[in-house]
Write a protein that holds these residues in place. Structure first.
Motif, short mmCIF file in Angstrom:
data_model
loop_
_atom_site.label_atom_id
_atom_site.label_comp_id
_atom_site.label_asym_id
_atom_site.label_seq_id
_atom_site.Cartn_x
_atom_site.Cartn_y
_atom_site.Cartn_z
N ILE A 406 0.87 -1.19 0.00
CA ILE A 406 0.00 0.00 0.00
C ILE A 406 0.90 1.23 0.00
O ILE A 406 1.92 1.28 0.70
N GLU A 410 -1.30 6.41 1.48
CA GLU A 410 -2.67 5.86 1.38
C GLU A 410 -3.04 5.01 2.59
O GLU A 410 -4.19 4.59 2.73
N GLU A 414 -6.76 3.71 3.75
CA GLU A 414 -7.02 2.28 3.50
C GLU A 414 -7.48 1.57 4.79
O GLU A 414 -8.43 0.80 4.77
#
Length: 420
Positions: A406, A410, A414
Protein backbone atom coordinates in the motif's frame (compact mmCIF):
# COMPACT_ATOMS: atom_id res chain seq x y z
CA UNK A 1 10.26 -10.50 42.70
CA UNK A 2 8.99 -7.28 44.28
CA UNK A 3 9.35 -6.85 48.04
CA UNK A 4 5.77 -5.60 48.25
CA UNK A 5 2.42 -7.29 47.64
CA UNK A 6 -1.15 -5.98 47.50
CA UNK A 7 -2.64 -5.74 51.03
CA UNK A 8 -4.65 -8.73 52.25
CA UNK A 9 -8.22 -8.72 50.97
CA UNK A 10 -7.47 -6.43 48.02
CA UNK A 11 -6.73 -7.06 44.36
CA UNK A 12 -5.08 -5.44 41.36
CA UNK A 13 -6.94 -5.06 38.07
CA UNK A 14 -4.51 -6.05 35.32
CA UNK A 15 -4.98 -6.38 31.54
CA UNK A 16 -6.62 -8.25 29.93
CA UNK A 17 -8.93 -9.05 32.92
CA UNK A 18 -9.35 -5.35 33.74
CA UNK A 19 -11.19 -4.85 30.43
CA UNK A 20 -14.11 -6.89 31.86
CA UNK A 21 -14.42 -4.54 34.81
CA UNK A 22 -14.42 -1.49 32.56
CA UNK A 23 -17.11 -3.08 30.37
CA UNK A 24 -19.27 -3.86 33.42
CA UNK A 25 -18.96 -0.30 34.74
CA UNK A 26 -19.88 1.10 31.35
CA UNK A 27 -22.89 -1.23 30.98
CA UNK A 28 -24.25 -0.27 34.41
CA UNK A 29 -23.69 3.44 33.80
CA UNK A 30 -25.18 3.53 30.27
CA UNK A 31 -28.91 3.32 31.20
CA UNK A 32 -28.36 5.87 33.99
CA UNK A 33 -26.82 8.43 31.64
CA UNK A 34 -29.79 7.77 29.35
CA UNK A 35 -32.23 8.60 32.15
CA UNK A 36 -31.09 12.00 33.39
CA UNK A 37 -28.48 10.94 35.95
CA UNK A 38 -25.36 13.13 36.13
CA UNK A 39 -21.93 11.88 37.24
CA UNK A 40 -20.64 12.71 40.73
CA UNK A 41 -17.33 11.82 42.37
CA UNK A 42 -16.64 12.17 46.11
CA UNK A 43 -13.45 11.78 48.22
CA UNK A 44 -12.30 8.32 49.25
CA UNK A 45 -12.54 9.36 52.91
CA UNK A 46 -15.03 11.40 54.91
CA UNK A 47 -15.71 12.58 58.45
CA UNK A 48 -16.28 9.41 60.47
CA UNK A 49 -19.50 10.85 61.91
CA UNK A 50 -21.09 10.98 58.45
CA UNK A 51 -21.15 7.19 58.35
CA UNK A 52 -21.87 6.72 62.07
CA UNK A 53 -25.02 8.83 61.73
CA UNK A 54 -26.05 7.84 58.24
CA UNK A 55 -25.19 4.14 57.99
CA UNK A 56 -26.05 3.52 61.65
CA UNK A 57 -23.99 3.14 64.84
CA UNK A 58 -25.40 -0.36 65.45
CA UNK A 59 -24.46 -1.72 62.02
CA UNK A 60 -21.57 -4.11 61.49
CA UNK A 61 -20.21 -1.65 58.93
CA UNK A 62 -19.69 1.05 61.57
CA UNK A 63 -18.89 -1.13 64.62
CA UNK A 64 -16.61 -3.72 62.96
CA UNK A 65 -15.78 -2.99 59.33
CA UNK A 66 -15.00 0.69 58.92
CA UNK A 67 -11.41 1.84 58.41
CA UNK A 68 -11.33 4.81 60.80
CA UNK A 69 -8.27 6.91 61.62
CA UNK A 70 -7.18 10.23 63.11
CA UNK A 71 -5.11 12.68 61.07
CA UNK A 72 -2.08 14.59 62.32
CA UNK A 73 -4.40 17.58 62.71
CA UNK A 74 -6.80 15.62 64.90
CA UNK A 75 -9.57 15.10 62.32
CA UNK A 76 -11.40 11.78 62.69
CA UNK A 77 -11.90 10.31 59.23
CA UNK A 78 -12.94 7.01 57.68
CA UNK A 79 -12.39 5.38 54.31
CA UNK A 80 -15.83 5.30 52.71
CA UNK A 81 -17.56 1.92 53.31
CA UNK A 82 -20.48 2.79 50.99
CA UNK A 83 -21.50 5.56 48.59
CA UNK A 84 -24.93 6.96 49.51
CA UNK A 85 -23.97 9.01 52.58
CA UNK A 86 -21.05 10.62 50.71
CA UNK A 87 -23.15 11.47 47.65
CA UNK A 88 -25.93 12.98 49.75
CA UNK A 89 -23.39 14.98 51.76
CA UNK A 90 -21.89 16.36 48.53
CA UNK A 91 -25.31 17.21 47.08
CA UNK A 92 -26.28 19.08 50.26
CA UNK A 93 -22.95 20.90 50.47
CA UNK A 94 -23.31 22.07 46.85
CA UNK A 95 -26.99 23.00 47.42
CA UNK A 96 -28.05 20.91 44.43
CA UNK A 97 -31.47 20.47 46.06
CA UNK A 98 -32.02 24.26 45.87
CA UNK A 99 -31.59 24.46 42.09
CA UNK A 100 -35.34 23.88 41.69
CA UNK A 101 -35.14 20.64 39.71
CA UNK A 102 -36.02 17.76 42.00
CA UNK A 103 -35.20 14.97 42.13
CA UNK A 104 -31.45 15.50 41.82
CA UNK A 105 -30.37 12.41 39.87
CA UNK A 106 -26.73 11.34 40.31
CA UNK A 107 -24.61 8.31 39.48
CA UNK A 108 -21.11 7.42 40.63
CA UNK A 109 -18.40 4.80 40.34
CA UNK A 110 -15.53 4.10 42.70
CA UNK A 111 -13.74 2.03 45.32
CA UNK A 112 -15.07 1.31 48.81
CA UNK A 113 -13.42 -0.20 51.88
CA UNK A 114 -14.56 -2.55 54.64
CA UNK A 115 -12.50 -4.57 57.07
CA UNK A 116 -13.98 -8.04 56.56
CA UNK A 117 -12.72 -11.61 56.49
CA UNK A 118 -11.64 -11.93 52.86
CA UNK A 119 -13.16 -14.63 50.67
CA UNK A 120 -14.21 -14.95 47.04
CA UNK A 121 -16.70 -12.19 46.32
CA UNK A 122 -15.97 -10.31 49.57
CA UNK A 123 -12.95 -8.03 49.64
CA UNK A 124 -11.61 -5.26 51.83
CA UNK A 125 -11.40 -3.03 48.78
CA UNK A 126 -14.19 -3.37 46.24
CA UNK A 127 -15.74 -1.48 43.34
CA UNK A 128 -19.33 -0.29 42.90
CA UNK A 129 -21.44 1.74 40.51
CA UNK A 130 -24.29 3.53 42.25
CA UNK A 131 -27.23 5.80 41.54
CA UNK A 132 -29.21 8.18 43.77
CA UNK A 133 -32.42 10.13 43.10
CA UNK A 134 -32.59 12.82 45.79
CA UNK A 135 -35.54 14.96 46.85
CA UNK A 136 -38.72 13.25 45.66
CA UNK A 137 -41.09 10.72 47.21
CA UNK A 138 -42.48 8.91 44.20
CA UNK A 139 -43.01 5.18 43.68
CA UNK A 140 -42.15 5.69 40.00
CA UNK A 141 -38.59 6.67 41.02
CA UNK A 142 -38.17 3.47 43.06
CA UNK A 143 -39.46 1.48 40.08
CA UNK A 144 -37.24 3.38 37.65
CA UNK A 145 -34.07 2.50 39.52
CA UNK A 146 -34.97 -1.19 39.80
CA UNK A 147 -35.81 -1.29 36.08
CA UNK A 148 -32.54 0.46 35.12
CA UNK A 149 -30.47 -2.02 37.14
CA UNK A 150 -32.34 -4.92 35.53
CA UNK A 151 -31.69 -3.35 32.12
CA UNK A 152 -27.96 -3.00 32.89
CA UNK A 153 -27.59 -6.62 33.96
CA UNK A 154 -29.49 -7.92 30.94
CA UNK A 155 -27.42 -5.80 28.55
CA UNK A 156 -24.38 -7.67 29.88
CA UNK A 157 -26.02 -11.00 29.14
CA UNK A 158 -26.79 -11.94 32.76
CA UNK A 159 -29.95 -14.02 33.13
CA UNK A 160 -29.77 -16.02 36.36
CA UNK A 161 -30.19 -13.19 38.85
CA UNK A 162 -33.23 -12.57 41.02
CA UNK A 163 -34.70 -9.34 42.37
CA UNK A 164 -35.91 -9.53 45.98
CA UNK A 165 -38.35 -6.81 47.07
CA UNK A 166 -39.75 -5.68 50.42
CA UNK A 167 -41.08 -2.63 52.25
CA UNK A 168 -39.62 -1.50 55.57
CA UNK A 169 -42.45 0.91 56.38
CA UNK A 170 -42.00 4.49 57.56
CA UNK A 171 -41.85 6.54 60.75
CA UNK A 172 -45.57 5.92 61.29
CA UNK A 173 -45.71 2.12 61.14
CA UNK A 174 -42.11 1.06 61.78
CA UNK A 175 -42.16 1.87 65.55
CA UNK A 176 -45.16 -0.46 66.11
CA UNK A 177 -43.37 -3.28 64.30
CA UNK A 178 -40.11 -2.50 66.11
CA UNK A 179 -41.81 -2.99 69.48
CA UNK A 180 -43.40 -6.28 68.39
CA UNK A 181 -40.08 -7.56 67.06
CA UNK A 182 -38.18 -6.55 70.21
CA UNK A 183 -40.70 -8.41 72.36
CA UNK A 184 -40.23 -11.51 70.19
CA UNK A 185 -36.41 -11.29 70.23
CA UNK A 186 -36.24 -10.95 74.03
CA UNK A 187 -37.84 -14.38 74.28
CA UNK A 188 -35.08 -16.07 72.25
CA UNK A 189 -31.80 -17.63 73.34
CA UNK A 190 -29.48 -14.92 72.02
CA UNK A 191 -26.03 -13.80 73.15
CA UNK A 192 -25.54 -10.52 74.99
CA UNK A 193 -24.25 -8.56 71.98
CA UNK A 194 -27.21 -9.62 69.81
CA UNK A 195 -29.68 -8.67 72.55
CA UNK A 196 -27.97 -5.28 72.82
CA UNK A 197 -28.32 -4.90 69.04
CA UNK A 198 -32.01 -5.81 69.35
CA UNK A 199 -32.49 -2.92 71.77
CA UNK A 200 -30.78 -0.42 69.43
CA UNK A 201 -32.10 -1.67 66.08
CA UNK A 202 -34.00 -4.98 66.14
CA UNK A 203 -34.24 -5.14 62.32
CA UNK A 204 -30.48 -5.66 62.33
CA UNK A 205 -30.97 -9.02 64.06
CA UNK A 206 -33.12 -10.22 61.15
CA UNK A 207 -30.07 -9.67 58.92
CA UNK A 208 -27.85 -11.86 61.14
CA UNK A 209 -26.32 -14.59 58.95
CA UNK A 210 -25.44 -17.05 61.75
CA UNK A 211 -27.40 -20.33 61.39
CA UNK A 212 -28.13 -20.62 65.14
CA UNK A 213 -29.74 -17.15 65.08
CA UNK A 214 -31.62 -17.70 61.81
CA UNK A 215 -33.04 -20.98 63.18
CA UNK A 216 -34.78 -19.05 65.96
CA UNK A 217 -36.22 -16.38 63.64
CA UNK A 218 -38.68 -18.64 61.81
CA UNK A 219 -41.71 -17.27 63.69
CA UNK A 220 -40.54 -13.66 63.88
CA UNK A 221 -43.27 -11.10 63.14
CA UNK A 222 -43.13 -9.78 59.56
CA UNK A 223 -43.08 -6.08 58.80
CA UNK A 224 -45.58 -6.45 55.97
CA UNK A 225 -48.24 -7.33 58.58
CA UNK A 226 -47.64 -3.98 60.31
CA UNK A 227 -47.50 -1.63 57.31
CA UNK A 228 -49.80 1.40 57.46
CA UNK A 229 -52.24 2.00 54.60
CA UNK A 230 -50.00 4.64 53.00
CA UNK A 231 -46.97 2.31 52.95
CA UNK A 232 -49.08 -0.57 51.62
CA UNK A 233 -50.39 1.59 48.78
CA UNK A 234 -46.90 2.93 48.00
CA UNK A 235 -45.40 -0.56 47.91
CA UNK A 236 -48.20 -1.88 45.73
CA UNK A 237 -47.60 0.93 43.22
CA UNK A 238 -43.89 0.05 43.04
CA UNK A 239 -44.81 -3.60 42.43
CA UNK A 240 -47.32 -2.68 39.70
CA UNK A 241 -44.91 -0.38 37.86
CA UNK A 242 -42.12 -2.98 37.87
CA UNK A 243 -44.51 -5.70 36.70
CA UNK A 244 -45.86 -3.49 33.91
CA UNK A 245 -42.26 -2.97 32.72
CA UNK A 246 -41.85 -6.74 32.40
CA UNK A 247 -39.32 -7.00 35.24
CA UNK A 248 -39.70 -10.15 37.35
CA UNK A 249 -39.20 -9.95 41.13
CA UNK A 250 -39.83 -11.96 44.28
CA UNK A 251 -41.49 -10.62 47.41
CA UNK A 252 -39.19 -11.26 50.37
CA UNK A 253 -40.83 -10.19 53.66
CA UNK A 254 -37.58 -10.87 55.56
CA UNK A 255 -35.35 -8.67 53.39
CA UNK A 256 -33.80 -5.97 55.60
CA UNK A 257 -30.41 -4.94 54.07
CA UNK A 258 -27.46 -3.94 56.24
CA UNK A 259 -27.90 -0.16 56.59
CA UNK A 260 -30.03 1.79 59.05
CA UNK A 261 -31.22 4.51 56.69
CA UNK A 262 -33.66 2.48 54.54
CA UNK A 263 -37.41 3.22 54.64
CA UNK A 264 -40.24 1.78 52.58
CA UNK A 265 -38.90 0.19 49.38
CA UNK A 266 -35.88 -2.07 49.81
CA UNK A 267 -34.52 -4.48 47.21
CA UNK A 268 -31.60 -6.77 46.49
CA UNK A 269 -30.17 -8.39 43.38
CA UNK A 270 -28.93 -11.91 44.07
CA UNK A 271 -27.20 -14.51 41.92
CA UNK A 272 -27.39 -18.13 43.01
CA UNK A 273 -24.14 -19.03 41.26
CA UNK A 274 -22.00 -17.12 43.78
CA UNK A 275 -22.39 -19.24 46.91
CA UNK A 276 -22.63 -17.42 50.25
CA UNK A 277 -21.83 -14.00 48.74
CA UNK A 278 -24.92 -14.10 46.53
CA UNK A 279 -25.87 -10.39 46.61
CA UNK A 280 -24.57 -8.59 43.53
CA UNK A 281 -26.27 -5.30 44.37
CA UNK A 282 -29.12 -3.66 46.22
CA UNK A 283 -30.67 -0.50 47.51
CA UNK A 284 -33.85 1.19 48.60
CA UNK A 285 -35.56 4.34 49.76
CA UNK A 286 -33.98 6.45 52.51
CA UNK A 287 -36.39 9.28 53.26
CA UNK A 288 -34.83 10.33 56.57
CA UNK A 289 -31.11 10.21 55.78
CA UNK A 290 -30.77 13.89 54.85
CA UNK A 291 -32.12 14.96 58.24
CA UNK A 292 -29.85 12.42 60.01
CA UNK A 293 -26.77 14.16 58.58
CA UNK A 294 -28.02 17.70 59.23
CA UNK A 295 -29.86 18.52 56.01
CA UNK A 296 -33.50 19.32 55.24
CA UNK A 297 -36.15 16.66 54.62
CA UNK A 298 -35.25 15.15 51.23
CA UNK A 299 -36.95 11.82 50.50
CA UNK A 300 -34.58 9.82 48.28
CA UNK A 301 -33.93 6.42 46.76
CA UNK A 302 -30.86 4.71 45.32
CA UNK A 303 -28.83 1.58 44.74
CA UNK A 304 -25.27 0.31 44.39
CA UNK A 305 -24.22 -2.62 42.20
CA UNK A 306 -20.99 -4.49 42.88
CA UNK A 307 -18.65 -4.54 39.88
CA UNK A 308 -16.53 -7.37 41.36
CA UNK A 309 -19.52 -9.61 42.02
CA UNK A 310 -21.12 -8.83 38.69
CA UNK A 311 -17.93 -10.06 36.98
CA UNK A 312 -18.10 -13.23 39.11
CA UNK A 313 -21.78 -13.68 38.15
CA UNK A 314 -20.88 -13.39 34.45
CA UNK A 315 -18.19 -16.02 34.92
CA UNK A 316 -20.62 -18.29 36.80
CA UNK A 317 -23.01 -18.14 33.81
CA UNK A 318 -20.20 -18.56 31.30
CA UNK A 319 -20.98 -15.20 29.68
CA UNK A 320 -18.15 -13.92 27.48
CA UNK A 321 -18.32 -10.17 26.99
CA UNK A 322 -17.65 -8.77 23.53
CA UNK A 323 -14.73 -6.55 24.37
CA UNK A 324 -13.29 -4.11 21.82
CA UNK A 325 -9.76 -4.93 20.69
CA UNK A 326 -7.20 -2.77 22.45
CA UNK A 327 -5.13 -2.65 19.24
CA UNK A 328 -6.42 -2.72 15.65
CA UNK A 329 -3.15 -1.91 13.86
CA UNK A 330 0.41 -2.76 14.85
CA UNK A 331 3.36 -1.07 13.10
CA UNK A 332 6.66 -2.92 12.58
CA UNK A 333 9.54 -0.71 11.32
CA UNK A 334 12.75 -2.23 9.99
CA UNK A 335 15.44 0.43 10.14
CA UNK A 336 15.69 4.03 11.36
CA UNK A 337 13.92 5.67 8.39
CA UNK A 338 11.01 3.21 8.77
CA UNK A 339 10.80 4.02 12.50
CA UNK A 340 10.37 7.71 11.71
CA UNK A 341 7.79 7.16 8.95
CA UNK A 342 5.69 4.49 10.72
CA UNK A 343 5.71 6.34 14.05
CA UNK A 344 4.19 9.33 12.24
CA UNK A 345 1.57 7.05 10.62
CA UNK A 346 0.68 5.49 13.98
CA UNK A 347 0.10 9.00 15.35
CA UNK A 348 -2.16 9.80 12.35
CA UNK A 349 -4.13 6.58 12.85
CA UNK A 350 -4.73 7.39 16.49
CA UNK A 351 -5.93 10.90 15.58
CA UNK A 352 -8.67 9.44 13.35
CA UNK A 353 -9.78 7.06 16.12
CA UNK A 354 -8.00 3.84 15.10
CA UNK A 355 -6.35 1.94 17.97
CA UNK A 356 -2.73 1.59 16.88
CA UNK A 357 0.50 0.46 18.53
CA UNK A 358 4.17 0.41 17.58
CA UNK A 359 7.09 -2.00 17.91
CA UNK A 360 9.31 -0.27 20.45
CA UNK A 361 12.82 -1.27 21.44
CA UNK A 362 14.46 -1.86 18.01
CA UNK A 363 13.42 -5.51 17.77
CA UNK A 364 14.11 -7.66 14.71
CA UNK A 365 11.30 -8.76 12.40
CA UNK A 366 10.69 -12.07 14.20
CA UNK A 367 10.42 -10.51 17.67
CA UNK A 368 8.31 -7.59 16.40
CA UNK A 369 5.84 -9.96 14.67
CA UNK A 370 5.48 -11.93 17.92
CA UNK A 371 4.49 -8.67 19.62
CA UNK A 372 2.05 -7.95 16.79
CA UNK A 373 0.41 -11.35 17.36
CA UNK A 374 0.20 -10.82 21.11
CA UNK A 375 -1.38 -7.39 20.63
CA UNK A 376 -4.45 -8.91 18.97
CA UNK A 377 -4.20 -6.40 16.11
CA UNK A 378 -6.23 -7.16 12.98
CA UNK A 379 -3.60 -5.60 10.70
CA UNK A 380 0.16 -5.22 10.84
CA UNK A 381 1.99 -2.54 8.87
CA UNK A 382 5.59 -3.54 8.04
CA UNK A 383 8.13 -1.32 6.28
CA UNK A 384 11.85 -1.59 5.52
CA UNK A 385 14.28 0.49 3.48
CA UNK A 386 13.37 -1.23 0.17
CA UNK A 387 9.62 -0.64 0.79
CA UNK A 388 10.13 3.03 1.53
CA UNK A 389 12.34 3.45 -1.54
CA UNK A 390 9.34 2.26 -3.56
CA UNK A 391 6.98 4.52 -1.59
CA UNK A 392 5.00 1.61 -0.06
CA UNK A 393 4.46 -0.33 3.16
CA UNK A 394 3.34 -3.95 3.54
CA UNK A 395 -0.14 -4.35 5.03
CA UNK A 396 -0.72 -7.80 6.50
CA UNK A 397 -4.20 -9.12 7.44
CA UNK A 398 -3.46 -11.09 10.62
CA UNK A 399 -6.59 -13.25 10.21
CA UNK A 400 -6.15 -14.34 6.59
CA UNK A 401 -2.37 -13.94 6.37
CA UNK A 402 -2.80 -11.95 3.13
CA UNK A 403 -0.17 -9.26 2.55
CA UNK A 404 -0.60 -6.23 0.26
CA UNK A 405 1.68 -3.36 -0.75
CA UNK A 406 0.00 0.00 0.00
CA UNK A 407 1.26 3.49 -0.76
CA UNK A 408 2.72 5.23 2.29
CA UNK A 409 0.34 8.17 1.88
CA UNK A 410 -2.67 5.86 1.38
CA UNK A 411 -2.27 3.72 4.50
CA UNK A 412 -4.48 5.79 6.84
CA UNK A 413 -7.38 6.00 4.34
CA UNK A 414 -7.02 2.28 3.50
CA UNK A 415 -7.18 1.21 7.15
CA UNK A 416 -10.12 3.56 7.84
CA UNK A 417 -11.95 1.86 4.96
CA UNK A 418 -11.08 -1.68 6.08
CA UNK A 419 -11.86 -1.15 9.74
CA UNK A 420 -15.10 0.71 9.10
Amino acid sequence: MSTFKAPKGTYDLIPPESAKFLAVREAIAAPLRNSGYGYIETPGFENVELFARGVGESTDIVTKEMYAFETKGGDKLALRPEGTASVLRAALEANLHKAGNLPVKLWYSGSYYRYERPQKGRYRHFSQVGAEAIGAEDAALDAELIILADQAYRSLGLRNFRILLNSLGDKECRPVYREALQTFLRGLDLDEETLRRADINPLRVLDDKRPDVQKQLGDAPLLRDYLCDACKAYHEEVRELITAAGVAFEDDPKLVRGLDYYTRTTFEFVHDGLGSQSAVGGGGRYDGLSEMIGGPALPSVGWALGVDRTVLALEAEGVELELPSTTSVFAVPLGEEARRVLFAKVTELRKVGIAADFSYGAKGLKGAMKNANRSGARYTVVAGERDLAEGVVQLKDMESGEQTAIGVNEIVAELESRLG
